[in-house]
Design a protein around this motif. Structure first.
Motif, PDB file in Angstrom:
ATOM      1  N   GLY A 227       0.907  -1.430  -0.156  1.00  0.00           N
ATOM      2  CA  GLY A 227       0.063  -0.029  -0.172  1.00  0.00           C
ATOM      3  C   GLY A 227       0.825   1.376   0.006  1.00  0.00           C
ATOM      4  N   PRO A 228       0.202   2.214  -0.386  1.00  0.00           N
ATOM      5  CA  PRO A 228       1.107   3.618  -0.777  1.00  0.00           C
ATOM      6  C   PRO A 228       1.917   4.118   0.582  1.00  0.00           C
ATOM      7  N   CYS A 239       6.122  23.181   3.289  1.00  0.00           N
ATOM      8  CA  CYS A 239       5.211  21.704   3.730  1.00  0.00           C
ATOM      9  C   CYS A 239       4.756  20.989   2.513  1.00  0.00           C
ATOM     10  N   HIS A 240       5.249  19.667   2.560  1.00  0.00           N
ATOM     11  CA  HIS A 240       4.997  18.868   1.320  1.00  0.00           C
ATOM     12  C   HIS A 240       4.432  17.456   1.995  1.00  0.00           C
ATOM     13  N   ALA A 241       3.822  16.882   1.129  1.00  0.00           N
ATOM     14  CA  ALA A 241       3.427  15.438   1.062  1.00  0.00           C
ATOM     15  C   ALA A 241       4.024  14.671  -0.111  1.00  0.00           C
ATOM     16  N   ILE A 242       4.617  13.502   0.222  1.00  0.00           N
ATOM     17  CA  ILE A 242       5.358  12.778  -1.074  1.00  0.00           C
ATOM     18  C   ILE A 242       4.463  11.354  -0.890  1.00  0.00           C
ATOM     19  N   ILE A 243       3.625  11.025  -1.846  1.00  0.00           N
ATOM     20  CA  ILE A 243       3.091   9.810  -1.958  1.00  0.00           C
ATOM     21  C   ILE A 243       3.873   8.833  -2.724  1.00  0.00           C
ATOM     22  N   ILE A 244       4.225   7.774  -1.954  1.00  0.00           N
ATOM     23  CA  ILE A 244       5.366   6.890  -2.620  1.00  0.00           C
ATOM     24  C   ILE A 244       4.319   5.504  -2.769  1.00  0.00           C
ATOM     25  N   PRO A 245       4.159   5.266  -4.104  1.00  0.00           N
ATOM     26  CA  PRO A 245       3.276   4.106  -4.594  1.00  0.00           C
ATOM     27  C   PRO A 245       4.276   2.819  -4.708  1.00  0.00           C
ATOM     28  N   TYR A 246       3.796   1.703  -5.217  1.00  0.00           N
ATOM     29  CA  TYR A 246       4.758   0.604  -5.548  1.00  0.00           C
ATOM     30  C   TYR A 246       4.735   0.625  -6.944  1.00  0.00           C
ATOM     31  N   ASN A 247       5.868   0.614  -7.820  1.00  0.00           N
ATOM     32  CA  ASN A 247       6.118   0.337  -9.151  1.00  0.00           C
ATOM     33  C   ASN A 247       5.512   1.431  -9.785  1.00  0.00           C
ATOM     34  N   GLN A 248       5.396   2.652  -9.114  1.00  0.00           N
ATOM     35  CA  GLN A 248       4.954   3.917 -10.027  1.00  0.00           C
ATOM     36  C   GLN A 248       5.947   5.204  -9.443  1.00  0.00           C
ATOM     37  N   PRO A 249       6.085   6.356 -10.070  1.00  0.00           N
ATOM     38  CA  PRO A 249       6.744   7.561  -9.501  1.00  0.00           C
ATOM     39  C   PRO A 249       6.071   8.146  -8.631  1.00  0.00           C
ATOM     40  N   PRO A 250       7.082   8.471  -7.562  1.00  0.00           N
ATOM     41  CA  PRO A 250       6.213   9.230  -6.383  1.00  0.00           C
ATOM     42  C   PRO A 250       5.605  10.719  -6.935  1.00  0.00           C
ATOM     43  N   GLY A 307      -5.701   7.597  -7.578  1.00  0.00           N
ATOM     44  CA  GLY A 307      -4.685   6.900  -8.478  1.00  0.00           C
ATOM     45  C   GLY A 307      -3.840   5.891  -8.180  1.00  0.00           C
ATOM     46  N   PHE A 308      -3.568   5.568  -6.913  1.00  0.00           N
ATOM     47  CA  PHE A 308      -2.810   4.425  -6.442  1.00  0.00           C
ATOM     48  C   PHE A 308      -3.401   3.353  -5.623  1.00  0.00           C
ATOM     49  N   THR A 309      -4.430   3.573  -4.983  1.00  0.00           N
ATOM     50  CA  THR A 309      -5.147   2.606  -4.296  1.00  0.00           C
ATOM     51  C   THR A 309      -6.484   2.825  -4.021  1.00  0.00           C
ATOM     52  N   ARG A 310      -7.299   1.670  -3.866  1.00  0.00           N
ATOM     53  CA  ARG A 310      -8.691   1.631  -3.768  1.00  0.00           C
ATOM     54  C   ARG A 310      -9.230   2.351  -2.459  1.00  0.00           C
ATOM     55  N   ARG A 311     -10.398   2.789  -2.169  1.00  0.00           N
ATOM     56  CA  ARG A 311     -10.952   3.202  -0.899  1.00  0.00           C
ATOM     57  C   ARG A 311     -11.173   1.932  -0.045  1.00  0.00           C
ATOM     58  N   GLU A 339     -16.697  14.830   5.684  1.00  0.00           N
ATOM     59  CA  GLU A 339     -15.837  13.510   5.230  1.00  0.00           C
ATOM     60  C   GLU A 339     -14.773  13.613   6.312  1.00  0.00           C
ATOM     61  N   SER A 340     -14.174  12.422   6.369  1.00  0.00           N
ATOM     62  CA  SER A 340     -13.258  12.360   7.155  1.00  0.00           C
ATOM     63  C   SER A 340     -12.165  11.022   6.535  1.00  0.00           C
ATOM     64  N   LEU A 341     -10.947  10.952   7.063  1.00  0.00           N
ATOM     65  CA  LEU A 341     -10.140  10.043   6.491  1.00  0.00           C
ATOM     66  C   LEU A 341     -10.422   8.577   6.827  1.00  0.00           C
ATOM     67  N   SER A 342     -10.885   8.350   8.149  1.00  0.00           N
ATOM     68  CA  SER A 342     -11.170   6.822   8.626  1.00  0.00           C
ATOM     69  C   SER A 342     -12.556   6.387   7.870  1.00  0.00           C
ATOM     70  N   GLN A 343     -13.238   7.185   6.864  1.00  0.00           N
ATOM     71  CA  GLN A 343     -14.271   6.636   6.029  1.00  0.00           C
ATOM     72  C   GLN A 343     -13.732   6.085   4.945  1.00  0.00           C
ATOM     73  N   GLN A 344     -12.379   6.505   4.402  1.00  0.00           N
ATOM     74  CA  GLN A 344     -11.959   6.104   3.181  1.00  0.00           C
ATOM     75  C   GLN A 344     -10.780   5.218   3.170  1.00  0.00           C
ATOM     76  N   TYR A 345     -10.071   5.407   4.191  1.00  0.00           N
ATOM     77  CA  TYR A 345      -8.748   4.312   4.463  1.00  0.00           C
ATOM     78  C   TYR A 345      -8.458   3.911   5.750  1.00  0.00           C
ATOM     79  N   ILE A 346      -7.787   3.016   5.983  1.00  0.00           N
ATOM     80  CA  ILE A 346      -7.268   2.507   7.165  1.00  0.00           C
ATOM     81  C   ILE A 346      -5.687   2.959   7.490  1.00  0.00           C
ATOM     82  N   SER A 347      -5.484   3.559   8.193  1.00  0.00           N
ATOM     83  CA  SER A 347      -4.194   4.328   8.535  1.00  0.00           C
ATOM     84  C   SER A 347      -3.307   3.478   9.459  1.00  0.00           C
ATOM     85  N   SER A 348      -2.205   3.431   8.868  1.00  0.00           N
ATOM     86  CA  SER A 348      -0.937   2.952   9.803  1.00  0.00           C
ATOM     87  C   SER A 348      -0.016   3.861   9.756  1.00  0.00           C
TER      88      SER A 348
END
Length: 569
Positions: A227-228, A239-250, A307-311, A339-348
């Protein structure tokens, strides 16, 4: 260094009749001499490090082309200087002597230069240095097996030297003669030199030229296999966020916030957590802060995750600097149909990409699990009794699958001494702690689980090899809170267990009451092993569902519903 000062003086003056700031030749000469000072090997690592930091400051101040090179050099020299220091407490004190934002400013510089890959590499090289030093001395050399006699000898020498370096140095009393202390320091430096020479010999072996060197982005990206990963960078520049997916450019995202706003947000959240909820359990200040966290930090990331992972899938946060003190998993609008993050993804969370990669390497596929429930309701010197400890441990054990799936043991009350807890920690690969946790900010490696006789400290844990351990639930207060003076070292009990080898850890961000803990723990284990199987990779989803079940209870304060976090696989 003196030559650099002279050339900078020329640059800032009109001595050469070109006008202040227009004399690029003098400025370039100053940067050249600062670079030279950082590379004078005979100067020693500390002098070279200080020179590199001057280079960083001046290159940044003048927006010079060597700024990124200066940052990269400082990262390397800081790591080298740290490796000459014997004890983890000394390493932590060293980190406090240098700019706490150095690594995030370096990454920010790389992003401004358009090199997101290098930004990730610099973050990984310059963060969690203390943990990296420890794990470096325990690096498995399986790749050197079955080679020549020379390679085998090198392998043996490396392991022996690493073992000697990994042992804590002799602890002399303050009144001891200085000669004994100096002898110990000399002994350690000699060991370091031998260790470095051995590593250089290993580098000469074909296919091992990158052994122990900072990993490249292509290696780090493997951490996103399941997972990303979202790296959050809070620097004074941006201040930036960098999304690092698997086998795709960040993907780099500039966040609509700044360092000053984040400072205020952290202070607001900390103040809101300490306040009791109103009679209607509103916690207005906390909700306002979580809304700001959503709008300024988390929502811009979520808008780019599609574009990197499903809800509904799992994502990993790797926060740096001030972001380390924010409950990212709890961000949301907190209003009807909001809206909230927990509605859409599981956070670790993960303290570093390398830590997550290491946790993924091995997975226990044995048919049975050894589980230790360790609790202490009345630690040494305490005038109080934690009434929820015994019922909690009994409940946890009752929810586990029976033998042969799980073989469990309980260590509690008068038996829960430091030595017994260490034995249980060593001999069982699944752990549940229920006790009082003590966070020591001035000396974070003295943070501890309080046992009947002596504290079980973070330093005790770091000296253990827990590489076969699968899971730990820490039912104690403030077990995932780092030291504000060195936030990017991520020094707390939960991270310590993971760096020691535990694949998956559940910890807490602040104080939690007994009733919340009891209900959360019960819901968690029902979700984790309700089908009579044990898999540490299910811990994040089990925690997510348990927290969602608590969210339905309007009588439970919001701060108690968001206190838990998951680290690791």
């Amino acid at each position: 260094m003196l030559l650099a000062k002279v050339y900078l003086s020329f640059h800032h003056s009109v001595l050469d009749d070109t006008g202040a700031g227009e004399d690029n030749d003098s400025l370039n000469a100053a940067m050249h001499h600062l670079k030279a000072a950082a590379n004078v090997v005979s100067g020693g690592p500390l002098s070279r490090l200080r020179a590199s930091l001057h280079w960083v400051t001046d290159a940044h101040q003048h927006s010079h082309a060597t700024e990124l090179e200066a940052y990269a050099t400082s990262m390397q020299l800081l790591d080298a200087y740290m490796s000459t220091t014997a004890s983890v407490s000394s390493r932590h004190n060293i980190m406090k002597d240098f700019p706490s934002t150095l690594v995030v400013e370096a990454a920010s510089c790389a992003i401004r230069s358009g090199d997101v890959y290098h930004a990730v590499e610099l973050l990984e090289q310059g963060r969690t240095i203390i943990w990296t030093q420890m794990t470096r001395l325990r690096t498995p050399l399986d790749s050197l097996q079955n080679r020549s006699d020379h390679t085998a000898a090198l392998m043996k020498k490396f392991r022996n030297l690493s073992s000697l370096l990994d042992k804590p140095p002799a602890n002399y009393p303050e009144a001891a003669p200085r000669v004994y202390v100096e002898a110990e320091e000399t002994r350690y430096r000699c060991l370091v030199k031998d260790w470095n020479r051995t590593v250089e010999e290993i580098w000469k072996i074909e296919s091992l030229s990158c052994f122990l060197l900072p990993p490249l982005f292509s290696d780090l990206q493997d951490a996103a296999r399941d997972g990303p990963i979202i790296v959050l960078i809070a620097s004074k520049s941006s201040c930036h966020a960098i999304i690092i997916p698997y086998n795709q450019p960040p993907t780099s995202i500039q966040l609509p916030t700044n360092f000053g706003k984040l400072v205020r947000l952290v202070l607001t959240l900390q103040g809101a957590i300490k306040k009791d909820a109103s009679p209607k359990k509103n916690q207005t200040a906390l909700i306002k802060a979580l809304r700001e966290l959503w709008h300024d930090v988390v929502r811009p990331v979520v808008e780019n995750l599609g574009g990197f992972t499903r809800r509904g899938s799992q994502i990993w946060w790797c926060p740096t600097s001030l972001f380390s003190f924010l409950p990212l998993h709890a961000a949301g609008e907190y209003r009807a149909n909001g809206e909230s993050l927990s509605q859409q993804y599981i956070s670790s969370y993960t303290p570093s990409l390398t830590a997550l990669t290491r946790a993924r390497r091995s997975h226990d596929r044995s048919l049975s699990v050894s589980f230790a429930a360790i609790g202490q309701n009345r630690p040494a010197g305490a005038s109080f009794t934690l009434g929820g400890v015994e019922p909690e441990l009994d409940m946890v054990l009752s929810l586990l699958p029976p033998p042969p799936t799980v073989f469990s043991t309980k260590v509690t009350s008068v038996d829960a001494t430091k030595s017994r807890a260490l034995c249980a920690l060593r001999d069982n690969t699944w752990l549940h702690f229920a006790c009082h946790g003590a966070q020591k900010f001035p000396e974070p490696f003295k943070s501890a689980f309080l046992m009947r006789d002596h504290p079980l400290s973070l330093l005790d844990i770091t000296q253990m090899d827990l590489s076969q351990h699968q899971f730990a639930f820490i039912s104690a207060c403030e077990t995932a809170v780092g030291d504000p003076t060195t936030p990017d070292e991520v020094i707390h009990l939960a991270a310590g267990l993971q760096f020691a080898g535990v694949k998956s850890v559940v910890g807490t961000l602040w104080k939690v009451n007994d009733s919340t803990m009891q209900r959360l723990v019960e819901a968690f284990y029902k979700n984790l092993c309700g089908d009579s199987t044990m898999n540490p990779k299910r811990a994040a989803r089990a925690l997510h569902r348990a927290v969602q079940s608590l969210a339905c209870d309007k009588d439970m304060p919001l701060d108690q519903r968001i206190v838990f976090m998951h680290i690791g696989v």
